[in-house]
Write a protein that holds these residues in place. Structure first.
Motif, mmCIF file in Angstrom:
data_model
loop_
_atom_site.group_PDB
_atom_site.id
_atom_site.type_symbol
_atom_site.label_atom_id
_atom_site.label_comp_id
_atom_site.label_asym_id
_atom_site.label_seq_id
_atom_site.Cartn_x
_atom_site.Cartn_y
_atom_site.Cartn_z
ATOM 1 N N ARG A 65 0.710 -1.194 0.011
ATOM 2 C CA ARG A 65 -0.108 0.076 0.168
ATOM 3 C C ARG A 65 0.892 1.289 0.029
ATOM 4 N NH1 ARG A 65 -3.231 -3.329 3.033
ATOM 5 N NH2 ARG A 65 -2.336 -2.575 5.159
ATOM 6 N N VAL A 66 2.028 1.152 0.825
ATOM 7 C CA VAL A 66 2.938 2.396 0.857
ATOM 8 C C VAL A 66 3.544 2.529 -0.391
ATOM 9 C CG1 VAL A 66 4.826 3.350 2.025
ATOM 10 C CG2 VAL A 66 3.137 1.790 3.275
ATOM 11 N N ASP A 67 3.851 1.391 -0.979
ATOM 12 C CA ASP A 67 4.565 1.411 -2.332
ATOM 13 C C ASP A 67 3.848 1.942 -3.410
ATOM 14 O OD1 ASP A 67 7.152 0.739 -1.671
ATOM 15 O OD2 ASP A 67 6.754 -1.341 -1.932
ATOM 16 N N ARG A 68 2.639 1.867 -3.151
ATOM 17 C CA ARG A 68 1.734 2.358 -4.599
ATOM 18 C C ARG A 68 1.777 3.868 -4.597
ATOM 19 N NH1 ARG A 68 -2.142 -2.060 -4.193
ATOM 20 N NH2 ARG A 68 -3.219 -1.165 -2.363
ATOM 21 N N ILE A 69 2.173 4.488 -3.477
ATOM 22 C CA ILE A 69 2.546 6.100 -3.623
ATOM 23 C C ILE A 69 3.989 6.203 -3.969
ATOM 24 C CG2 ILE A 69 2.453 8.284 -2.347
ATOM 25 C CD1 ILE A 69 0.063 6.927 -0.935
ATOM 26 N N VAL A 70 4.858 5.417 -2.983
ATOM 27 C CA VAL A 70 6.148 5.664 -2.824
ATOM 28 C C VAL A 70 6.948 5.380 -4.374
ATOM 29 C CG1 VAL A 70 8.407 5.037 -1.943
ATOM 30 C CG2 VAL A 70 6.596 5.475 -0.525
ATOM 31 N N LEU A 71 6.291 4.272 -5.149
ATOM 32 C CA LEU A 71 6.812 3.962 -6.350
ATOM 33 C C LEU A 71 6.134 4.578 -7.272
ATOM 34 C CD1 LEU A 71 8.015 0.299 -5.505
ATOM 35 C CD2 LEU A 71 9.432 2.581 -5.439
ATOM 36 N N HIS A 72 5.175 5.163 -7.281
ATOM 37 C CA HIS A 72 4.220 5.812 -8.134
ATOM 38 C C HIS A 72 5.067 6.449 -9.277
ATOM 39 C CE1 HIS A 72 1.304 8.417 -10.242
ATOM 40 N NE2 HIS A 72 0.358 7.427 -10.009
ATOM 41 N N PRO A 73 4.843 6.299 -10.655
ATOM 42 C CA PRO A 73 5.756 7.176 -11.705
ATOM 43 C C PRO A 73 5.736 8.749 -11.151
ATOM 44 C CG PRO A 73 4.040 5.577 -12.581
ATOM 45 C CD PRO A 73 3.934 5.649 -11.055
ATOM 46 N N VAL A 74 4.644 9.234 -11.019
ATOM 47 C CA VAL A 74 4.529 10.727 -10.770
ATOM 48 C C VAL A 74 4.858 11.073 -9.187
ATOM 49 C CG1 VAL A 74 3.172 12.896 -10.893
ATOM 50 C CG2 VAL A 74 3.101 10.989 -12.623
ATOM 51 N N PHE A 75 4.192 10.578 -8.539
ATOM 52 C CA PHE A 75 4.085 10.917 -6.979
ATOM 53 C C PHE A 75 5.393 10.636 -6.304
ATOM 54 C CE2 PHE A 75 -0.639 10.389 -7.452
ATOM 55 C CZ PHE A 75 -0.902 11.654 -7.450
ATOM 56 N N GLY A 76 6.038 9.301 -6.782
ATOM 57 C CA GLY A 76 7.338 8.739 -6.245
ATOM 58 C C GLY A 76 8.544 9.492 -6.342
ATOM 59 N N PRO A 77 8.865 10.119 -7.525
ATOM 60 C CA PRO A 77 9.852 11.078 -7.750
ATOM 61 C C PRO A 77 9.557 12.453 -6.944
ATOM 62 C CG PRO A 77 9.391 10.063 -9.746
ATOM 63 C CD PRO A 77 8.182 9.848 -8.793
ATOM 64 N N ILE A 78 8.343 12.942 -6.944
ATOM 65 C CA ILE A 78 8.113 14.009 -6.343
ATOM 66 C C ILE A 78 8.524 13.995 -4.788
ATOM 67 C CG2 ILE A 78 6.247 15.824 -5.267
ATOM 68 C CD1 ILE A 78 4.931 15.118 -8.083
ATOM 69 N N LEU A 79 8.098 12.832 -4.167
ATOM 70 C CA LEU A 79 8.197 12.486 -2.634
ATOM 71 C C LEU A 79 9.781 12.540 -2.419
ATOM 72 C CD1 LEU A 79 6.832 11.802 -0.102
ATOM 73 C CD2 LEU A 79 7.260 9.448 -0.574
ATOM 74 N N VAL B 178 18.242 6.430 9.039
ATOM 75 C CA VAL B 178 16.822 6.453 9.125
ATOM 76 C C VAL B 178 15.965 5.700 7.849
ATOM 77 C CG1 VAL B 178 14.479 7.588 9.426
ATOM 78 C CG2 VAL B 178 16.525 7.898 11.161
ATOM 79 N N LEU B 179 16.617 6.413 6.776
ATOM 80 C CA LEU B 179 15.928 6.033 5.311
ATOM 81 C C LEU B 179 16.304 4.565 5.091
ATOM 82 C CD1 LEU B 179 16.477 9.113 3.366
ATOM 83 C CD2 LEU B 179 14.500 8.297 4.160
ATOM 84 N N GLU B 180 17.649 4.161 5.590
ATOM 85 C CA GLU B 180 18.186 2.807 5.063
ATOM 86 C C GLU B 180 17.023 1.555 6.007
ATOM 87 O OE1 GLU B 180 22.258 2.510 5.985
ATOM 88 O OE2 GLU B 180 22.674 0.711 4.567
ATOM 89 N N GLU B 181 17.157 2.201 7.341
ATOM 90 C CA GLU B 181 16.519 0.998 8.371
ATOM 91 C C GLU B 181 14.778 1.161 7.728
ATOM 92 O OE1 GLU B 181 16.448 0.507 12.077
ATOM 93 O OE2 GLU B 181 18.553 -0.333 12.076
ATOM 94 N N SER B 182 14.302 1.981 7.447
ATOM 95 C CA SER B 182 12.973 2.140 7.288
ATOM 96 C C SER B 182 12.777 1.115 5.831
ATOM 97 C CB SER B 182 12.466 3.387 6.864
ATOM 98 O OG SER B 182 13.172 4.024 5.640
ATOM 99 N N GLY B 183 13.666 1.257 5.170
ATOM 100 C CA GLY B 183 13.597 0.415 3.772
ATOM 101 C C GLY B 183 13.246 1.278 2.586
ATOM 102 N N TYR B 184 13.528 2.655 2.993
ATOM 103 C CA TYR B 184 13.189 3.469 1.738
ATOM 104 C C TYR B 184 14.391 3.634 0.793
ATOM 105 C CZ TYR B 184 11.824 7.690 -0.775
ATOM 106 O OH TYR B 184 11.501 8.593 -1.954
ATOM 107 N N LEU B 185 15.684 3.630 1.291
ATOM 108 C CA LEU B 185 16.810 3.780 0.224
ATOM 109 C C LEU B 185 16.530 3.005 -0.941
ATOM 110 C CD1 LEU B 185 20.109 4.829 2.281
ATOM 111 C CD2 LEU B 185 18.383 6.067 1.106
ATOM 112 N N PRO B 186 16.607 1.649 -0.943
ATOM 113 C CA PRO B 186 16.471 1.153 -2.109
ATOM 114 C C PRO B 186 15.164 1.392 -3.165
ATOM 115 C CG PRO B 186 16.503 -0.434 -0.204
ATOM 116 C CD PRO B 186 16.380 0.688 0.414
#
Lengths: 91, 622
Positions: B218-232, B306-314
């Motif tokens: 569910r989180v990835d649908r926003i984080v990896l979204h082609p438009v919202f992902g890069p903006i975020l 924090v970004l690494e631990e949360s799993g966001y960096l990859p």
């Protein structure tokens, strides 16, 4: 959509559940077979495309078993799929 | 290997933690060892080696080695190779572990179990820690540890490492190594057969085949979204840099005042003269000017951890893969390059997670072009002295804009270099991504704190040592020999440093540098910001680096031309003014070749950029 000789993960529809049929690496990167096997791409494993990247759908987000991986399109093309029960519907 | 006879080794039983990446292995390691950790490198490779001590309930002391995460015992990256070599007893200077703890991510048994089978074949006593059982339970996975233990033939305990549950049972097993099972060594490696066995185990445990939607999806649908992902991602990075510069202001100021106070206190104790000058101007001011950057580095690493631990960096690496791919890099290079904004050294160390040797090398080569925090004081001094403090449209500060342009110049330069390397030196390489996007986790404060502590220690040890030495060397060179009787020029001109500066200024005259700048660049090789305290010394000022910087501003504003200032800024964007970075490159690439190439190309680029800047601005400004 006409079926080509092989149906690979790169062609799978986003969100559609599939199973891995086999791996075929390009001649310039034979080691990919082993690498893909090690991260879980083995025969019969559940696999689906979760998302596609920016324009050109490269890279892809793949669910393999219980894990999520980012694969380049060229890597996804190595993964052949059974197009059994969930094969793509004629659009 | 003879070293495998280890039963009477004085330092006690050596345990190794093995597991897939992202299985919570390091959280478990932190739980078991607390602060009793030693971070170093494995012999011959720059892979971080973490060892810690555990006191067992019976009072035995055990050594615990946190091996780099790996998917299999067939290594792809230098990290994974270390794990294989250590387990096989092949690693240089490493003892083969006596016992192995396999850490499994309970939410992902299918893949994790295959590593257990491979480790069992190594013939080492082995037990299994089923970690993240809380997450597994929430996902509806009911895993019976006893049944798993019967299937695998090894002890199994369940833990939630981030909360410390299940550790008592683990400790109990540590006191009874005789109950651990050993399998005979069997070399065969057959992924398909292994997978069949894993599937059989999973069926026996009646773990369902289907993979329901994971909460991360569910989180990835926003984080990896082609438009919202890069903006975020852009917003996050913007916030990160804002924080690095604004949050650090107060602690930085505090450290500087503390150093100044120390200088005064110590100064009063010492009689005026050589020793006074050496301790106050050399040691305290020199080391203090570098210590002042610790807050910025810690804040940047706080975000990275924090970004690494949360799993966001990859995920960020995923989003940037295309852009990086256009210049011949992969998204994996993003993480080392991000670290390089704090300091290129940890950035270069972080490249070890890049499997492809060419990608890794290119990333190392461009890492010093990311504007590290040591350039900031130099930029701040020059911008403060030469760029008027006025607002442009929309409240944008002109000074801030210039700073942004300097950052951008580094990034564009790096992209350009990577692109040129792709065009002319890429060969027939095919790059692979195959990067896991782990489930999101709330970062754990304890792990973050331990990580920050380790970064601080590495920074202080590595940079502190070199800077201390070079500051002392400059002080010596600038003080001897003294001026002759009846000298009319400032004493420094008669010293070795002065002679060196005058000689160097012949090389740097075409790009507008005077002899004072030329000389300041030499100690500035040790660490960029030292150029400021060096300029201070050279302009015959005394006091701490901070005082020098303040007094310097009007002085250089008067004595330098605008083109000279711009030229020096351009120089600092590119020049490899950091011996510690070159040393890190040497360690990382295993030879002098790459650091020499790097130094040559960066100096060349810097000279070219400064030359163009100087000539163009001279022509424009008259």
């Amino acid at each position: 959509m006409t079926h080509t000789s092989k149906f690979t993960l790169a062609h799978a529809r986003t969100g559609q559940a599939h199973r891995v049929k086999g791996l075929r690496a390009p001649s310039h990167a034979p080691e990919w077979i082993q690498w893909l096997e090690e991260i879980g791409f083995v025969d019969g494993e559940h696999v689906s495309v979760l998302a596609r990247g920016l324009p050109g759908s490269d890279p892809l987000v793949i669910r393999i078993g219980q894990s999520t991986f980012a694969l380049r399109k060229a890597e996804a093309e190595c993964v052949e799929l059974h197009d059994g029960m969930h094969a793509e519907q004629a659009a | 290997m003879t070293e495998s006879v280890i039963h009477f080794h004085p330092s006690g039983t050596l345990l190794a933690l093995v597991g897939n990446p992202n299985c919570g292995k390091t959280a478990l390691f932190n739980r078991l060892t607390g602060s009793r950790q030693k971070v170093a490198n494995y012999a011959g490779v720059t892979v971080e080696r973490k060892e810690g001590r555990i006191k067992s309930q019976k009072g035995k002391t055990l050594r615990l080695l946190d091996l780099p995460g790996t998917y299999s015992l067939y290594p792809r990256s230098p990290d994974e190779r270390v794990t294989c070599d250590v387990l096989a007893g092949r690693a240089k200077g490493e003892r083969r572990p006596d016992m192995v703890i396999c850490v499994l991510d309970a939410t992902n048994l299918r893949r994790n179990l295959r590593l257990v089978l491979a480790v069992q074949r190594m013939g080492l006593p082995c037990m299994v820690v089923l970690n993240m059982v809380d997450l597994a339970k929430r996902r509806g996975l009911k895993i019976d540890p006893d049944a798993l233990s019967r299937q695998l033939g090894v002890p199994v305990v369940t833990t939630v490492a981030t909360q410390g549950t299940g550790l008592d049972e683990l400790h109990d097993w540590l006191d009874h190594p005789e109950r651990w099972n050993v399998q005979p060594i069997t070399p065969a490696h057959e992924p398909v057969a292994d997978q069949a066995r894993v599937n059989a185990i999973l069926r026996a445990l009646s773990l369902d085949e289907n993979s329901p939607e994971l909460p991360s999806d569910r989180v990835d649908r926003i984080v990896l979204h082609p438009v919202f992902g890069p903006i975020l991602l852009a917003v996050l990075l913007f916030f990160l840099f804002q924080a690095v510069f604004s949050w650090a202001e107060a602690p930085k100021h505090g450290i500087e005042q503390l150093i100044e106070w120390m200088g005064e206190q110590v100064g009063e104790l010492l009689p005026p003269g050589l020793l006074h000058s050496l301790v106050v101007d050399g040691v305290i001011a020199g080391v203090g000017s570098v210590l002042a950057f610790l807050p910025q580095i810690l804040i940047l690493f706080f975000f990275i951890l924090v970004l690494e631990e949360s799993g966001y960096l990859p995920r960020a690496a995923f989003l940037l893969d295309r852009i990086m791919g256009s210049v011949g890099l992969s998204g994996r290079s993003f993480i080392p390059l991000l670290s390089s904004f704090a300091c290129a050294i940890p950035g270069i160390m972080a490249t070890r997670s890049i499997a492809n040797p060419r990608d890794r090398l290119v990333t190392i080569m461009i890492a010093p072009l990311m504007t590290c925090s040591a350039r900031l004081p130099v930029y701040a001094l020059l911008i403060g002295a030469f760029v008027p403090n006025r607002s442009l449209w929309g409240g944008v500060e002109l000074q801030g804009l210039v700073l942004f342009v300097l950052y951008l110049a580094g990034i564009v330069g790096a992209m350009l270099v990577a692109w040129i390397l792709k065009r002319f030196a890429s060969g027939q390489q095919t790059r692979s991504l195959m990067m896991e996007l782990p489930s999101y986790h709330w970062p754990h404060p304890r792990s973050i704190l331990i990580g920050l502590w380790q970064r601080a220690e590495i920074f202080l040890k590595r940079v502190g040592g070199i800077i201390l030495g070079l500051t002392l060397a400059l002080w010596l060179l600038a003080s001897f020999p003294g001026a002759p009787e009846g000298a009319t020029e400032p004493p420094i001109l008669y010293s070795f440093a002065g002679m060196l500066g005058v000689a160097l200024s012949k090389v740097f005259a075409p790009i507008g540098f005077n002899w004072q700048i030329s000389l300041a660049l030499v100690p500035g090789l040790a660490a960029r910001e030292i150029a400021i305290s060096a300029l201070g010394t050279v302009y015959a000022l005394s006091g701490s680096a901070e005082n020098a910087a303040q007094a310097l501003t009007p002085l250089i504003a008067h004595s330098w031309s605008l083109p000279t200032a711009f030229s020096l800024l351009a120089w600092y964007v590119f020049a490899p003014q950091c011996v510690a970075t070159l040393a890190a490159v040497k360690r990382e690439t295993g030879g002098m070749r790459m650091p020499l190439i790097m130094a040559a190309y960066l100096f060349g680029l810097a000279y070219l950029a400064s030359f163009i800047t100087f000539r163009v601005s001279t022509a424009l400004l008259g």
